[in-house]
Write a protein that holds these residues in place. Structure first.
Motif, short mmCIF file in Angstrom:
data_model
loop_
_atom_site.label_atom_id
_atom_site.label_comp_id
_atom_site.label_asym_id
_atom_site.label_seq_id
_atom_site.Cartn_x
_atom_site.Cartn_y
_atom_site.Cartn_z
N LYS A 83 0.72 -1.04 0.14
CA LYS A 83 -0.08 0.02 0.07
C LYS A 83 0.90 1.14 -0.13
CE LYS A 83 -4.06 -1.95 2.41
NZ LYS A 83 -4.90 -1.99 3.64
N TYR A 85 1.08 5.72 0.09
CA TYR A 85 0.35 6.76 0.57
C TYR A 85 1.36 8.03 0.43
CZ TYR A 85 -2.06 3.30 3.22
OH TYR A 85 -2.73 2.19 3.58
N GLU A 88 -1.81 12.78 2.84
CA GLU A 88 -2.85 12.21 3.12
C GLU A 88 -4.09 12.05 2.08
OE1 GLU A 88 -4.19 14.69 6.47
OE2 GLU A 88 -2.81 14.41 7.90
N PHE A 91 -3.26 7.52 -2.75
CA PHE A 91 -2.72 6.24 -2.33
C PHE A 91 -3.00 5.43 -3.31
CE2 PHE A 91 -7.59 7.25 -1.30
CZ PHE A 91 -8.20 5.91 -1.89
N LYS A 121 -8.28 10.74 -1.72
CA LYS A 121 -9.08 11.04 -0.64
C LYS A 121 -9.11 12.31 -0.42
CE LYS A 121 -7.72 10.39 3.71
NZ LYS A 121 -7.12 10.08 4.80
N ASP A 183 -8.01 5.46 5.49
CA ASP A 183 -6.93 5.92 4.58
C ASP A 183 -7.19 5.65 3.21
OD1 ASP A 183 -6.73 3.13 3.95
OD2 ASP A 183 -4.99 2.66 5.35
N THR A 185 -8.13 2.97 1.58
CA THR A 185 -8.07 1.70 1.07
C THR A 185 -8.98 0.40 1.64
OG1 THR A 185 -6.59 1.00 2.78
CG2 THR A 185 -5.54 2.02 0.68
#
Length: 425
Positions: A83, A85, A88, A91, A121, A183, A185
């Motif tokens: 994963k 990122y 923030e 992702f 996000k 997050d 995901t």
């Protein structure tokens, strides 16, 4: 006596697994994190994986093994993933299963690619993903494979969901109560918090679902343009290779969380032209809830599939109930029952039941206390033992399953013993 011998063999293997576990490091395993700052952006890479090694025996396993009903050693999932990122907002996820084919494509990507998506996000109320991802359909299906109550997902239920697919998914989580974080995901109910959530997705034909017979027409056409394979097919065979047309899959889900006391969700999906151009659309409805009351975990789910594989009148309803109890933090007992009622347009209805009696042993738990969120941390080193009791129209289901042109039936058609050893990091 013969069946007792097989049961003893599987449980002897489980005992050997347990002894072996004592030789492993006393340090609990966890995912690995790498962080770096680039051009004032905080980059974060997470590396994780798990393997599930198994022994299976009994009549319920023999139906898939031409060699008889003896014990078979196998693996269910062997997965590695990352994963990523960026700050923030941005992702992505890549998740591979090395126990799946790397050259057979379903839903637009090789089977071994379980997840491959990128996303953005804006906040917890609005984030979006594009790529290969689980469709938001099915309480048990959107629970990670390493966090299941029993050794496997039973086909009575999994055979009805829309599985993974290529598309776009828009989501929100934990709305209305000012708590919880995401997050981007998340797929199921990973966190313990409060609030409403939603998922709305548009996907390609659901080629990985057992209830949909579809392929990616554009990719197949490109392939056939560069080969002579299509020339070797005639009539229905050629038509079946190019059956998707302009079909899409649409899925929506609503859910609600109130700490670990309640998670509730319901979803509905439509897969157009589920059996090829001009066939019926497949419709699936799912509703489920789970509650953790201290050491007691209760789950209930109902799923209905209509016009399976585009056949008008082929319908299945599956009821799933689970009772799990932690006698200690490291020892859990489970009873899980599946009951499928199937209706057919030109054959007698069938009823089939599978009941799993299980024991879960969490050998090196990461969690310091037993809560819904921390229960996920128990899975890093786990041994599961299941006995499956089959009931209902087993013989009729079995005869239809192996009869050419008949309706295949899901679920185990005989009793079985399953043992699985999982490690996860």
């Amino acid at each position: 006596m013969k069946n007792l011998h097989k049961v003893c063999m599987v449980f002897a293997l489980a005992a050997a697994m347990l002894v072996t576990s004592g030789m492993m490091s006393k340090d609990a395993q966890a995912s690995f994190h790498f962080r770096k700052e680039v051009n004032n952006q905080n980059l974060h890479l997470k590396f994780f994986g798990f393997s599930q090694l198994e022994a299976r025996g009994g009549n319920g396993v023999a139906e898939n093994n031409s060699g008889g009903d003896g014990v078979r050693f196998t693996a269910q999932r062997i997965r590695l993933g990352t994963k990523f990122y960026a700050d923030e907002n941005v992702f992505g996820k890549l998740f591979l299963d090395f126990n799946k084919s790397h050259d057979t494509e379903k839903a637009g990507l090789p089977e071994m690619i379980k997840d491959a998506f990128v996303g953005y996000k804006y906040n917890k109320a609005l984030f979006t993903r594009i790529g290969m991802i689980k469709t938001p359909n099915g309480l048990d299906y959107t629970t990670p494979g390493w966090n299941l109550d029993i050794v496997e997902r039973n086909k009575m239920e999994k055979g009805l969901v829309l599985e993974r697919d290529m598309g776009v998914l828009v989501s929100g989580r934990y709305l209305g109560f000012g708590e919880g974080s995401v997050d981007g995901t998340e797929m199921g109910h990973e966190h313990v918090s409060k609030g409403f959530g939603y998922d709305i997705g548009v996907f390609n034909p659901a080629g990985r679902s057992a209830s949909v017979i579809s392929d990616n027409a554009d990719e197949i056409q490109d392939h056939f343009n560069s080969t002579d394979e299509l020339n070797d097919l005639t009539g229905d065979e050629a038509d079946n290779k190019l059956r998707t047309g302009e079909a899409h899959t649409y899925v929506g889900r609503l859910h609600f969380d109130w700490t670990e006391l309640l998670h509730f969700e319901t979803s509905y999906g439509v897969a157009q032209d589920a059996g090829g151009l001009g066939t019926e659309d497949y419709k699936v409805f799912d509703i489920g809830a789970t509650s953790m009351l201290g050491p007691l975990n209760l789950k209930a789910e109902y799923i209905q599939g209509t016009d399976i594989q585009g056949i008008d009148g082929w319908e299945r309803q599956t009821y799933v109930g689970t009772i799990a109890y932690h006698f200690t933090q490291q020892f859990e007992g489970v009873v899980k029952h599946y009951q499928a009622e199937s209706e057919f347009p030109d054959a007698e209805d069938l009823s089939l039941g599978n009941t799993y009696f299980g024991v879960n042993m969490f050998l090196k738990p990461l969690a310091d206390e037993l809560t819904r969120g921390n229960k996920r941390s128990l899975q890093n080193h786990r041994l599961q033992l299941n006995y499956v009791l089959a009931s209902g129209d087993r013989q009729e289901c079995k005869s239809r399953k192996f009869e050419e042109g008949s309706y295949g039936e899901c679920g185990k058609l005989g009793d079985a013993v399953l043992a699985q050893y999982q490690y996860k990091f």
